[in-house]
Structures are given as C-alpha cells and as structure tokens.
Write a protein that holds these residues in place. Structure first.
Motif, PDB file in Angstrom:
ATOM      1  N   ARG A 121       1.610   1.951  -3.539  1.00 19.94           N
ATOM      2  CA  ARG A 121       0.445   2.498  -4.226  1.00 19.94           C
ATOM      3  C   ARG A 121       0.260   3.978  -3.884  1.00 19.94           C
ATOM      4  NH1 ARG A 121      -4.462  -1.867  -3.504  1.00 19.94           N
ATOM      5  NH2 ARG A 121      -3.408  -3.724  -4.374  1.00 19.94           N
TER       6      ARG A 121
ATOM      7  N   ARG B 260       2.601   6.188  -5.754  1.00 21.58           N
ATOM      8  CA  ARG B 260       2.198   6.407  -7.142  1.00 21.58           C
ATOM      9  C   ARG B 260       1.028   7.376  -7.229  1.00 21.58           C
ATOM     10  NH1 ARG B 260       2.705   0.736  -7.391  1.00 21.58           N
ATOM     11  NH2 ARG B 260       0.435   0.539  -7.551  1.00 21.58           N
TER      12      ARG B 260
ATOM     13  N   HIS C 190      -8.964  -2.818  -6.781  1.00 20.93           N
ATOM     14  CA  HIS C 190      -7.688  -3.055  -7.452  1.00 20.93           C
ATOM     15  C   HIS C 190      -7.790  -4.327  -8.269  1.00 20.93           C
ATOM     16  CE1 HIS C 190      -3.365  -2.667  -8.086  1.00 20.93           C
ATOM     17  NE2 HIS C 190      -3.257  -3.966  -7.818  1.00 20.93           N
TER      18      HIS C 190
ATOM     19  N   TYR D 232       0.826  -1.206   0.000  1.00 19.67           N
ATOM     20  CA  TYR D 232       0.000   0.000   0.000  1.00 19.67           C
ATOM     21  C   TYR D 232       0.861   1.258   0.000  1.00 19.67           C
ATOM     22  CZ  TYR D 232      -4.675  -1.990   0.449  1.00 19.67           C
ATOM     23  OH  TYR D 232      -5.858  -2.613   0.192  1.00 19.67           O
TER      24      TYR D 232
END
Length: 866
Positions: free
Chosen positions: A837, A840, A854, A834
């Motif tokens: 993620r 990003r 996801h 996580y």
C-alpha cells in the motif's frame, strides 16, 4: 407433550417423597438405636439390655459413633471452658520436678530420697492445716508399710515407726486429712492370704460406737493379729486372736486393756473376723438413699492405705480415674461398690469424701439424676456413679494447676515446715485460708498425668481438684436422656430428607448445587451451635454426632435419588431439543422452560473454518474425510466447552460458538479469546497424528466479535435450536473471511479487543469498511496472552505500531521502510500488505480527505454462511 411432562413431574415428586421418608426412617432408626442404647460412660452396657442385637456389628458401629460423639463433646467442653473462670476453691500442692530437684540438694534427713518419709508428709499436712486449709486431700500411695526409718520419736509398739509417726501427725488435726486409695474393676478377685491358726482370743474392750470399735480393731491389726468385732446387744466387743494365755496377757497389756478376758476361739467367730480390707471398707463406706448399688462399678482389686494409717484421724476416698476408649478422662467415678462376705458396700471418691466433710454430713441421696450431699451440694451423676467433669478452662494451664486457678510447689510448703521447726517465720504466704488443697505428685511416673479434653497431660491431682470444685459449686454436666437423643436423631433425619426433597431443584445448576449443599451445612451448623448453646447455658449434653450423621445420611441418599430423576429430565430435554444441546442449556431448560424464549444480552461470537478444506476433501476417501473432520470438530468442541462456551452450529467446515449464554458471565470476551488461543495450541499437538493417519495437516482461520445479540430457542415446531442472532454474528463471519487478506489466523472486533485487553494482547490490523455497512470497523489481531508475550513479539509489536502511526500520518516513505523491515525480520504478512500500500501511495498519494479506512470484500464461504 406438555401434559406428559406435568404428569411425569407429579409422579416423580411422589417417588421422591416416598424415598425421602424411607431414608429418614432408616437412618433415624439405625442411628437412633445406637444413640438410645449408648453405654453409660466408660461402664460397658449390660448384656441383658440389648441381647437381641448382633453384638460384634453393634459394638463396632456404636464404638465408631461414640468416637465421633466424644469429639463433639470435647469441642463443647472447650467452648464452655472459654466462658468460665478457673476455680480457687481447690489448690494443688504439687510434688513437681522443681520440688524434687531442690529436695535432692537438701541435707536434711530423708528429704533427698524418694519416696519421702511419711512423717515428712504428715508434717506437710499439719502445716497446710495451720496455714488455713480446710482439708488436705493426699493423693499419694500408702499401700505398703513405709521402708523409711523415723527421724524422731515414735510410738515404740508400732511395726513401722514412720507410719506410726504419720498417723500421729494426722491425729493432731483429726478429720482434716483425707487419704486416697485406688482400685481396679478388671480381673479375678484376689483373696487375702490365710493366716496361721489362732487357738485363743482375748477380749480388748466393749464399745458403744462403731468408730471406737474400728479404732481398737485397727490397733489389733497393726500388731499383726486377727481382729474380731462381735455384737453384744446394743454394744460391740473387740477381740484379738492369740496363741496362748501368756500371749493374750502380753497383747492386752501392749494395747492398754485393763482386764483382758481369754477364751478359746470358736468356729463361729470367723464370721466376725475383720481383716485390713474389711476394716478399711467399714470405715470408708457410705450409705446412699435412692441408688441401686448393683449399677455401680464393681471393684475386684482394692489398694488401700496400710493398717497403721487406718485410724480415726483421717478420711478416705478413691483417686482412681477411668478413661474412655480413646484414653481420655471425661468423668470421675464418685461412687463404686465392693462386695465382702456377700454384702455390697459403696465407697466414695476422694473429692466426694471431702465434700461430705465440708457439708458435715454422712447422708447421700440420689434423686432425679443428681447426687445430693446433705442439703449443701448436688451434682449430676449417672446411675453407674459417674459424674461428667465440668472443666473451668479451655486448656490445661502451665505447671500443675490443670484447670484450677492455682498450684503451689510442694517445696514451698516444705520450706515453711522447716522454717517453723527452726522457730523462724514461714517464708511463703500460700493463701490457703478457707480452701481445700490436694497434695499430689506430678513428677516421675507417667500415671500422675492423664489425657483429658483439656490437654494430653493433665495432672491427676488437678482433675480431682476440678471434680471437688464441681461438687462445691453444685455444677456439672448432665447427659440428655436416651429418649431425647433418639427423638433428636430421628428428627434431624427427617429434616435432612425434607431439605433434600424440597431443594432438589437447585441441582440443575452449579450455583444451585453449591447453595443446595449450603443449606445442609447451614442446618448442620445450626444444630451444632444449638447443641453447644444448650451445653454452655444449661450444662446439658445432647447427642450431636448421631443426629448430624442421620441428617447427612438421609440427605445424601435422597439427593442421589433426586439426582437420578434430574438426569431423567435432562435426557428428556436432550430428546426434545436434539443431541447437540449443551449440558448448560439442558440444566437451565430443565429448571426453567421460559429460557427457551428469546432475550437480548451482550455476548461474544466465535467463527472459524479450515483453510483449503475443499482441496483436502477432494483428495480423501469419504471414510477418511469424515474421520479427519470429526476429529477436528471434537477438539474444537472440547475447547469451547472447557471455556464455558456453547457450540452453536457446524456449517460445512465452519464452526460457530458463543459465550455469555445460557450461563451469564461478564468475561465472555476473555473466554472467547482464550478458546481461540487454546484451539491453536491443541490443534498444533494433533497435526503430526493427523498427517500420519490421514496424510494432511489442518490450518484454520478464526474471528471473534462482541455485541448485543438475541439468544434463545429459535426454530420451528419440528426442530429448534438454542442459538444467537445479531450484527456481531455477521461481523465475526466477515472478520474470519478477511484473515486470508491479511495472512492472519485470529481477528477480533473493536469491542472484543477493548473488553479483553486486560488479559490478552491485540494489535491494530486495519480500519476497514465492509460492503453494506455504513460505519467502518477497526480490525485487531489476537496475538497472545499478556503473561506469554516474548521479547521478540514485543519488538515486532512496537515496530508495527510505529509503522502504522507513520502510515496514518501520511508519512508513507517512513512507513514503507518500517513495514519492509517488519516483513523481512519477522515475516509479518500484515507488514507485507502495508508495504505494498505504501509503495502505491508513494506513486499515487491518497486524496486529501483520506481517513485510512480501507474497503475490503469479505465475500466467500464464511461470509455467505453468515
């Protein structure tokens, strides 16, 4: 195959039928024989009645069975006692500890010493009669002359003035007092000592009635002379032995003979000589019509009251109580026999003697198993003279009353005696009008209390009182005939065999086995309560231990045989369905082949495989690889079976199992989660041994999902398997595959997490969409059992939930910081994922319609297997 199965079932039934009948005959016959040849109460069975039976074996078996029967009898006696009222026809006057304590402090002559002077006892008897007692039963020993001196005037001719004073007091109320005597039935007969030769005899009177002659003979014996009772036509002569003419004249004058006649003693006179025992037996013996005296207990030793008390003013009865082999008194011998000079006499018990006086009869009749006292009373009695006591209470009361309604301290009676002697009103109202009292001792020697079904310490006087109450109410216990008990024993043996035969199909499941045993328990309880009902309502004692043991024995042996045949069925099922069928499937299929057909139900599926198994398999020789793999699968299968699951199949290094079939359970999700956690624990214990033996440690990934599945026997005619089909199977396989994405070990679907959340802790991992599935899936990680969650784990879960909330609310900077913290502090692989993620999304935020779902690719060996 179907035809063979039908043929096998029919043959199997016939075999079971034959075995069940054989077992019923065996147990019914053996136990029925023991019941039929039971001893008559405490009297040993006569050798001639079963001389053909091996004595030692028979006696041991019968003693064991009788012990159990007595236990059931005592239970029924107490049940009857709970439904009864304590009788008030008999009242115990107890010389108890309190009485003796008060007496020791009294200054009156003779009161403080023990035993009390007999004239004091006589005064108590006289006082009890004055207070309204119908009869006084004196349960005290008077077998020796009194050692006490008199406290008042006494007949000068008496050898013991205390005994003479006691006898004179009894004469004041003739026939109202009954003295007890004791006896023993064991040991050699004791003959009276020979007296010195008396060359002459003196005639002391001619009498019309035996009672008059006995009274005169008693006076002779009290003077320490031999007495002779000779027939003289329709009358009776009484003579006394003397040494010479002067002695004869002196004795005649002493005993009030006006014209004594002196003659030489003849040898033929010895046939008519009367000693104390002969006189006592002649005075107390009774005639019983319809009874064989040879069946009664034969006395060897007789301890009767001393000669001065063998007067016409008192009656006599036995107070001896016989105990069963376990030491408990359950019956009273109302009649016993004693042989003198070749003639057999029948002697009554003290309660029976009192009942005869109350009925004003000397006639006893034995008919149809009952002893009739005139036309007034009738009580059940065995041919051996024993009557079972019908207790009117479930336990002994406080003090000395036993199962009677009342007992009175003897000290209260003594104080009334002293008050009346001092011309004062009696201070105690004892309410004895119209009742019979038993004067007994309950303090001192242990022989005054006996063990009974009512309690370990029941006063013997209270036992006599209960026996008297039974007589006065014509109420007692009748034991069923041996024929009826034999019939019941054989009948219950066949019932046990029938139950085992007709219900053996229930053995194919645990619930059925419990129900199966329940039928036996219900049948046994039904018979027990039926026997208790008959006992309470009809006072009939039917055998309980023998019939129940016969039923259980026939049932157990038959069921063991039936269980063996059921094992044959299971072997047939294993051969037909394959060696991997579980015991649960085998039991259900053997019971109902329709279970092989598919059905739909909610179940939980478990899938796991070994991490890096390809690498391990390439580095091990085949023998070691197979050994390691088999050891791993053995542990996995053991855990599945231990949690009531079913191993479905092995696909390479993958294992598939399910819960909820064939044994239905609403806790299938709990069981699957428990198995997943237990597998980790078991395999962790095996790692060191595996590494030492095979050079490798094994790590596995697993997943659990719950849903509607089709379960049943699926396959071709050549091979079939009890297995499951449905969406939950494929999803569990996909969840297992994505463990490597998140670095987790056990993932679970949404339904599983909801159903098992009461006992297990889960954390939300992700909201994912698998290829080919329109709806996203919430993925959870199985963390621990609720009771095993540590504070550090709780802190990690709280931090993960806080970070996941920030993530779904698009606060990616905050979520990134929290996930980074979780990754560093707890080495959380999910947090690492996580955190990447969030990094990003901080650079390239997701679109506005982003829902947190996801997409993952669950392809791989596990997914392919699904």
């Amino acid at each position: 195959m179907q035809g063979h199965r039908v043929h096998f079932a029919g043959r199997r039934f016939l075999k079971r039928l034959g075995v069940s009948l054989l077992m019923a005959l065996f147990f019914g016959g053996v136990l029925g024989l023991l019941v039929y040849l039971r001893p008559a109460g405490v009297v040993p069975a006569r050798e001639s009645s079963r001389a053909w039976v091996p004595t030692a074996v028979f006696d041991t078996a019968q003693g064991w069975l009788d012990g159990w029967e007595r236990v059931t009898y005592d239970w029924r006696v107490r049940v009857l006692g709970e439904r009864s009222e304590r009788p008030d026809e008999a009242v115990v006057i107890a010389i108890d500890d309190e009485t003796l304590a008060e007496a020791r402090q009294d200054v009156r002559p003779g009161v403080a010493a023990q035993p009390w002077p007999r004239q004091l006892v006589g005064r108590m008897v006289h006082r009890l009669v004055q207070e309204g007692a119908l009869f006084v039963l004196v349960d005290l020993p008077f077998t020796d002359l009194s050692p006490n001196a008199c406290t008042g005037a006494a007949p000068p001719h008496a050898m013991s003035c205390d005994d003479a004073a006691f006898a004179a007091l009894l004469e004041k109320d003739p026939g109202r007092a009954l003295l007890g005597f004791t006896w023993e039935s064991q040991g050699p007969r004791v003959l009276p000592p020979a007296n010195r030769l008396w060359p002459y005899r003196v005639k002391l009177g001619l009498y019309d009635a035996p009672a008059q002659a006995h009274a005169r003979a008693q006076a002779v014996l009290a003077a320490q002379r031999p007495a002779f009772i000779l027939p003289a036509g329709s009358q009776i002569e009484v003579w006394a032995g003397v040494t010479d003419e002067a002695d004869g004249k002196a004795l005649g004058a002493r005993l009030g003979a006006t014209t004594p006649i002196l003659e030489e003693r003849r040898a033929a006179d010895d046939a008519y000589r009367v000693g104390p025992t002969e006189l006592f037996v002649a005075m107390s013996a009774v005639e019983v019509v319809g009874l064989d005296a040879a069946e009664l207990v034969e006395l060897r030793h007789l301890q009767h009251p001393v000669v001065p008390l063998l007067g016409a003013g008192a009656g006599f009865g036995a107070t001896t109580l016989l105990a069963d082999p376990d030491g408990q008194v359950r019956a009273i011998p109302h009649l016993v026999s004693h042989t003198l000079r070749g003639r057999r006499y029948i002697l009554p018990s003290l309660p029976l003697a009192a009942a005869m006086r109350l009925a004003e009869t000397r006639t006893l009749r034995y008919e149809d198993g009952k002893l009739h006292v005139g036309d007034a009373y009738a009580i059940p009695m065995s041919p051996s003279g024993l009557s079972l006591l019908r207790w009117d209470a479930p336990n002994v009361g406080r003090g000395s009353r036993g199962s009677l309604a009342r007992s009175i301290r003897a000290w209260n009676v003594l104080l009334n005696v002293f008050d009346v002697a001092d011309e004062r009103p009696a201070r105690f109202e004892n309410d004895l009008e119209g009742r019979t009292v038993i004067l007994t001792k309950t303090a001192g020697e242990p022989g005054h209390v006996r063990a009974t079904p009512m309690g370990a310490e029941t006063p013997s006087g209270a036992i006599l009182g209960q026996a008297l109450a039974n007589l006065l109410r014509s109420d007692g216990i009748t034991r069923a005939s041996p024929d009826l008990d034999l019939l019941l024993t054989v009948g219950l043996a066949f019932l046990g065999a029938f139950l085992a035969l007709s219900l053996s199909f229930l053995l194919r499941s645990v619930r059925g086995a419990v129900l199966y045993v329940g039928f036996l328990v219900a049948a046994g309880a039904g018979y027990a309560f039926g026997a208790a009902y008959v006992f309470v309502e009809q006072r009939l004692w039917v055998a309980m231990a023998g019939p129940l043991l016969a039923m259980v024995g026939a049932f157990v042996v038959t069921i063991r045989y039936a269980y063996g045949t059921e094992r044959q069925i299971r072997d047939f099922v294993h051969n037909a369905l394959g060696r991997y069928v579980s015991p649960d499937v085998a039991r259900l299929v053997a019971r109902d082949l329709s279970l092989m057909r598919p059905e739909r139900r909610q179940m939980s599926v478990y899938v796991c495989d070994i991490e890096g198994f390809t690498r391990i398999s390439e580095g091990l020789p085949p023998e070691q690889l197979v050994g390691l793999f088999n050891a791993y699968l053995t542990e996995i299968a053991a855990v599945v079976r231990a949690t009531a699951g079913q191993v479905d199949k092995y696909i390479g290094d993958s294992v598939m199992a399910f819960w909820g079939a064939p044994v239905r359970t609403d806790r299938h999700a709990h069981l699957a989660c428990e198995a997943a956690l237990k597998m980790h624990e078991v395999l962790a214990e095996c790692q060191d041994a595996w590494e030492k033996k095979y050079g490798h440690r094994l790590t596995f990934r697993a997943a659990v999902d719950t849903g509607e599945l089709v379960v049943g026997d699926l396959g071709s005619e050549m091979k079939s398997n009890y297995t499951v089909l449905g969406d939950a199977v494929g999803l569990a396989s996909r969840l297992e595959a994505i463990n490597k994405v998140y670095g987790t070990h056990v993932l679970a679907g949404e339904t599983t997490a909801q159903l098992a959340s009461s006992s297990y802790v889960f954390r939300m991992v992700d909201h994912v969409r698998f290829p080919g599935r329109a709806q996203p899936v919430r993925v959870h990680e199985l963390v621990a059992r609720r009771g095993e969650l540590t504070p550090r784990m709780q802190e990690q879960l709280a931090l993960h939930e806080q970070a996941l909330t920030a993530y779904h609310q698009r606060r990616f900077a905050e979520a990134h910081a929290l996930f980074e913290r979780a990754a560093h502090e707890f080495l959380d692989t999910v947090a690492v994922l996580y955190a990447e993620r969030c990094a990003r999304f901080l650079v390239t935020p997701p679109p506005a319609d982003w829902d947190g779902v996801h997409g993952v690719d669950a392809s791989g060996p596990s997914a392919a297997a699904a």
